[in-house]
Design an enzyme around this catalytic site. Structure first.
Site, PDB file in Angstrom:
ATOM      1  N   THR A 245      80.478 -12.406 -24.208  1.00 55.44           N
ATOM      2  CA  THR A 245      80.477 -13.555 -23.581  1.00 55.44           C
ATOM      3  C   THR A 245      79.074 -14.177 -22.936  1.00 55.44           C
ATOM      4  O   THR A 245      79.323 -15.172 -22.204  1.00 55.44           O
ATOM      5  CB  THR A 245      81.671 -13.917 -22.671  1.00 55.44           C
ATOM      6  OG1 THR A 245      81.303 -12.695 -21.425  1.00 55.44           O
ATOM      7  CG2 THR A 245      83.104 -13.603 -23.313  1.00 55.44           C
ATOM      8  N   TRP A 246      77.844 -13.615 -23.227  1.00 55.26           N
ATOM      9  CA  TRP A 246      76.846 -13.623 -22.771  1.00 55.26           C
ATOM     10  C   TRP A 246      76.398 -15.188 -22.777  1.00 55.26           C
ATOM     11  O   TRP A 246      76.493 -15.649 -24.216  1.00 55.26           O
ATOM     12  CB  TRP A 246      75.751 -12.993 -23.097  1.00 55.26           C
ATOM     13  CG  TRP A 246      74.517 -13.149 -22.321  1.00 55.26           C
ATOM     14  CD1 TRP A 246      74.379 -13.623 -21.189  1.00 55.26           C
ATOM     15  CD2 TRP A 246      73.278 -12.267 -22.506  1.00 55.26           C
ATOM     16  NE1 TRP A 246      72.977 -13.567 -20.772  1.00 55.26           N
ATOM     17  CE2 TRP A 246      72.309 -12.878 -21.561  1.00 55.26           C
ATOM     18  CE3 TRP A 246      72.841 -11.954 -23.822  1.00 55.26           C
ATOM     19  CZ2 TRP A 246      70.760 -12.790 -21.663  1.00 55.26           C
ATOM     20  CZ3 TRP A 246      71.518 -11.513 -23.761  1.00 55.26           C
ATOM     21  CH2 TRP A 246      70.549 -11.743 -22.800  1.00 55.26           C
TER      22      TRP A 246
ATOM     23  N   ASP B 157      84.278  -8.547 -23.409  1.00 59.28           N
ATOM     24  CA  ASP B 157      83.441  -8.300 -22.431  1.00 59.28           C
ATOM     25  C   ASP B 157      82.590  -9.750 -21.859  1.00 59.28           C
ATOM     26  O   ASP B 157      82.235 -10.445 -22.286  1.00 59.28           O
ATOM     27  CB  ASP B 157      82.143  -7.488 -23.242  1.00 59.28           C
ATOM     28  CG  ASP B 157      81.008  -7.113 -22.347  1.00 59.28           C
ATOM     29  OD1 ASP B 157      81.111  -6.078 -21.773  1.00 59.28           O
ATOM     30  OD2 ASP B 157      79.834  -7.770 -22.167  1.00 59.28           O
TER      31      ASP B 157
ATOM     32  N   TYR C  73      76.890 -13.620 -16.077  1.00 59.81           N
ATOM     33  CA  TYR C  73      76.881 -14.497 -16.978  1.00 59.81           C
ATOM     34  C   TYR C  73      77.524 -15.809 -16.490  1.00 59.81           C
ATOM     35  O   TYR C  73      78.807 -15.992 -16.083  1.00 59.81           O
ATOM     36  CB  TYR C  73      78.242 -13.943 -18.310  1.00 59.81           C
ATOM     37  CG  TYR C  73      77.703 -12.636 -18.892  1.00 59.81           C
ATOM     38  CD1 TYR C  73      76.177 -12.275 -18.730  1.00 59.81           C
ATOM     39  CD2 TYR C  73      78.621 -12.194 -19.674  1.00 59.81           C
ATOM     40  CE1 TYR C  73      75.958 -10.979 -19.205  1.00 59.81           C
ATOM     41  CE2 TYR C  73      78.259 -11.008 -20.326  1.00 59.81           C
ATOM     42  CZ  TYR C  73      76.933 -10.285 -20.077  1.00 59.81           C
ATOM     43  OH  TYR C  73      76.845  -8.993 -20.661  1.00 59.81           O
TER      44      TYR C  73
ATOM     45  N   GLN D  70      76.858   0.754 -21.815  1.00 55.58           N
ATOM     46  CA  GLN D  70      76.441  -0.406 -22.718  1.00 55.58           C
ATOM     47  C   GLN D  70      75.033  -0.728 -22.955  1.00 55.58           C
ATOM     48  O   GLN D  70      74.483  -0.969 -21.828  1.00 55.58           O
ATOM     49  CB  GLN D  70      77.365  -1.629 -22.133  1.00 55.58           C
ATOM     50  CG  GLN D  70      77.204  -2.758 -23.166  1.00 55.58           C
ATOM     51  CD  GLN D  70      78.203  -4.197 -22.438  1.00 55.58           C
ATOM     52  OE1 GLN D  70      77.406  -5.190 -22.324  1.00 55.58           O
ATOM     53  NE2 GLN D  70      79.098  -3.845 -22.211  1.00 55.58           N
TER      54      GLN D  70
ATOM     55  N   TYR E 230      75.502  -4.168 -26.951  1.00 53.94           N
ATOM     56  CA  TYR E 230      75.216  -5.666 -26.870  1.00 53.94           C
ATOM     57  C   TYR E 230      74.054  -6.248 -27.761  1.00 53.94           C
ATOM     58  O   TYR E 230      73.079  -5.296 -28.235  1.00 53.94           O
ATOM     59  CB  TYR E 230      75.173  -6.029 -25.690  1.00 53.94           C
ATOM     60  CG  TYR E 230      73.763  -5.598 -24.734  1.00 53.94           C
ATOM     61  CD1 TYR E 230      72.669  -6.598 -24.883  1.00 53.94           C
ATOM     62  CD2 TYR E 230      73.729  -4.818 -24.057  1.00 53.94           C
ATOM     63  CE1 TYR E 230      71.577  -6.057 -24.231  1.00 53.94           C
ATOM     64  CE2 TYR E 230      72.721  -4.256 -22.964  1.00 53.94           C
ATOM     65  CZ  TYR E 230      71.358  -5.146 -23.208  1.00 53.94           C
ATOM     66  OH  TYR E 230      70.370  -4.735 -22.503  1.00 53.94           O
TER      67      TYR E 230
END
Length: 273
Positions: A18-19, A47, A52, A158, A186
């Site tokens: 969801t960045w 995530d 964010y 991560q 990621y």
């Protein structure tokens, strides 16, 4: 969809990142719809992070999972400057409020900061005892960081991992595999997406009637213990991502990609974005 164990739960090897979500209110309904469609496709790991959109992404996630929290394995992350004993407690409670739920399945330290790891871990353990998180882990930790942490309760790390960023294959990824600590990748399609124009990637995709993104994702999850968390906001990309979990690349495919993107031959500094 292939699944692996993470923090005591079975999760898909491809989830939803969801960045960059929650930064533009005009896109909110589209982002919420995308996350909901991803859940329908089996992409049940979501995530996010307080960083964010400065909480905006967590609000988007909260709207998307409303009424279906039990379907989701929810991951969020705390800023390093909030990772003190009391600061982590307050940050987690703010995240829970934005997410509209009472429990985060996996709570990560976003990267190392000024607070001692022992203090951050104590805060995480308190949150776990309170039932506000199910487990905790870290993000952007290199092998030396994990060795210093030395906590079996750390359930995941991560990090940046894709064809253009393979440094972790030299030492970090093998260590995590031996330790049984899943690695969350990621930016598996690279940050700006320029990876998808690479001739070798496109050649492999054309061989099998796939998209370059599917090949890149299949490559990322080809090894045991790796979970990819790409972001997608279109139905086409979501369907492609979900399908990538079932793709197995052949030896000649992997050889072609290795030639274009050589694996590391020595220790490299951990890459971050």
């Amino acid at each position: 969809m292939r699944r692996i164990e993470l923090a005591g739960r079975q999760v898909p090897v491809i989830g939803q990142g969801t960045w960059r979500m929650g930064e533009d209110e005009r896109l909110r309904s589209r982002e919420v719809a995308a996350l909901r469609e991803g859940l329908e496709l089996g992409l049940s790991l979501i995530d996010t992070a307080e960083m964010y959109g400065e909480g905006g992404a967590e609000q988007v996630v909260g709207e998307a999972i409303a009424g279906r929290r039990d379907e989701v394995f929810l991951v969020s992350k705390v800023y390093p400057h909030n990772a003190s004993l009391g600061g982590g407690q307050a940050a987690c409670e703010r995240s829970l409020k934005r997410l509209g739920c009472e429990h985060i399945d996996l709570y990560l330290l976003h990267w190392r900061g000024r607070y001692p790891l022992a203090e951050t871990v104590e805060g995480f353990e308190r949150l776990r005892e309170q039932g506000k998180i199910g487990a905790w882990g870290v993000s952007n930790f290199d092998l030396d960081d994990l060795l210093e942490l030395d906590r079996p309760a750390c359930r995941s790390n991560q990090v940046l991992y894709n064809l253009q960023a393979r440094g972790i294959e030299y030492d970090l990824l093998p260590w995590q595999q031996r330790a049984g600590m899943p690695l969350m990748a990621y930016c598996p399609l690279s940050q700006a997406g320029d990876l998808l124009h690479a001739p070798a990637l496109r050649e492999v995709a054309e061989r099998h009637g796939l998209t370059p993104a599917q090949v890149a994702l299949a490559w990322t999850i080809r090894q045991d213990g790796v979970i990819a968390i790409p972001k997608a906001v279109s139905s086409l990309h979501l369907r492609d991502n979900a399908a990538a979990a079932s793709i197995t690349l052949q030896k000649d495919d992997l050889a072609l990609l290795d030639a274009a993107f050589p694996p590391p031959r020595r220790k490299q500094t951990l890459q971050m974005v």
